[in-house]
Design a protein around this motif. Structure first.
Motif, mmCIF file in Angstrom:
data_model
loop_
_atom_site.group_PDB
_atom_site.id
_atom_site.type_symbol
_atom_site.label_atom_id
_atom_site.label_comp_id
_atom_site.label_asym_id
_atom_site.label_seq_id
_atom_site.Cartn_x
_atom_site.Cartn_y
_atom_site.Cartn_z
ATOM 1 N N GLU A 1 -30.922 12.269 65.216
ATOM 2 C CA GLU A 1 -30.933 12.236 63.933
ATOM 3 C C GLU A 1 -29.835 11.778 63.515
ATOM 4 O O GLU A 1 -29.912 10.757 62.090
ATOM 5 N N ASN B 1 -35.077 20.167 64.389
ATOM 6 C CA ASN B 1 -33.545 20.236 64.471
ATOM 7 C C ASN B 1 -33.336 21.630 64.618
ATOM 8 O O ASN B 1 -32.416 21.964 65.169
ATOM 9 N N LEU C 1 -27.375 21.455 59.518
ATOM 10 C CA LEU C 1 -28.092 22.116 59.665
ATOM 11 C C LEU C 1 -27.633 23.844 59.697
ATOM 12 O O LEU C 1 -28.381 24.563 59.828
ATOM 13 N N VAL D 1 -31.986 17.072 69.421
ATOM 14 C CA VAL D 1 -32.780 16.455 68.064
ATOM 15 C C VAL D 1 -31.908 15.791 67.381
ATOM 16 O O VAL D 1 -31.993 15.233 66.078
ATOM 17 N N VAL D 2 -30.777 16.583 66.519
ATOM 18 C CA VAL D 2 -29.631 16.706 66.458
ATOM 19 C C VAL D 2 -28.972 15.654 66.478
ATOM 20 O O VAL D 2 -28.600 14.490 65.323
ATOM 21 N N HIS E 1 -23.253 16.736 60.990
ATOM 22 C CA HIS E 1 -24.980 16.941 60.975
ATOM 23 C C HIS E 1 -24.954 18.630 61.510
ATOM 24 O O HIS E 1 -25.799 19.029 60.728
#
Length: 163
Positions: A107, A80, A122, A103-104, A118
């Motif tokens: 997730e 991520n 991150l 990926v972000v 998110h």
């Protein structure tokens, strides 16, 4: 790994509103739905920053994310967020943060979080790593996570660790 971007090296110290000075380049190296805007990324970086900094934040696809993770961490999969901290030069923290868009997105969907929340989490997480925080031990993880929760609340997001 040093990625070039817009924005030069500035002087150390404080910027407007007594916040640390920031030179931030945001690079969109892939196309994806729901990517945050440059002003959103800047707001999140500033919220987590405790010292003047010159940095690049790059949003990549799974291929570039996997290559970077393999080449720099020895892990052959896209992750991520990756943080490359370069320390201080001329009073500025230097670093690159890489966010892997697919990926972000995956997730966020799996965890039932908004994509924007998110990305914010991150980004904050990466900035804290750039400033030397980590989560290698349970004690360090508690410290870092509590800072993340506090910063995220200040940004009006929920606790990213709550289930």
């Amino acid at each position: 790994m040093r990625m070039e971007g817009k924005g030069g090296k500035g002087e150390g110290g404080k910027g407007k509103n007594n916040a640390p000075k920031l030179s931030l380049s945001v690079q969109y190296a892939c196309e994806a739905e729901g990517l945050p805007t440059r002003p959103q990324f800047r707001r999140w970086v500033r919220a987590a920053l405790s010292a003047p900094a010159a940095m690049t934040l790059r949003i990549v696809d799974a291929v570039e994310g996997q290559v970077l993770n393999r080449d720099f961490r020895g892990k052959d999969y896209a992750t991520n967020v990756l943080t490359f901290a370069y320390g201080k030069e001329n009073g500025l923290l230097g670093g690159d943060i890489v966010l892997c868009a697919p990926v972000v997105a995956r997730e966020a969907a799996e965890q039932g979080k908004s994509l924007l929340a998110h990305y914010a989490h991150l980004t904050v997480h990466g900035v804290l790593h750039m400033q030397g925080l980590d989560h290698e031990t349970a004690a360090d993880a508690r410290i870092m996570e509590s800072l993340e929760v506090e910063i995220m609340r200040g940004l009006r997001f929920n606790n990213p660790y709550a289930s």
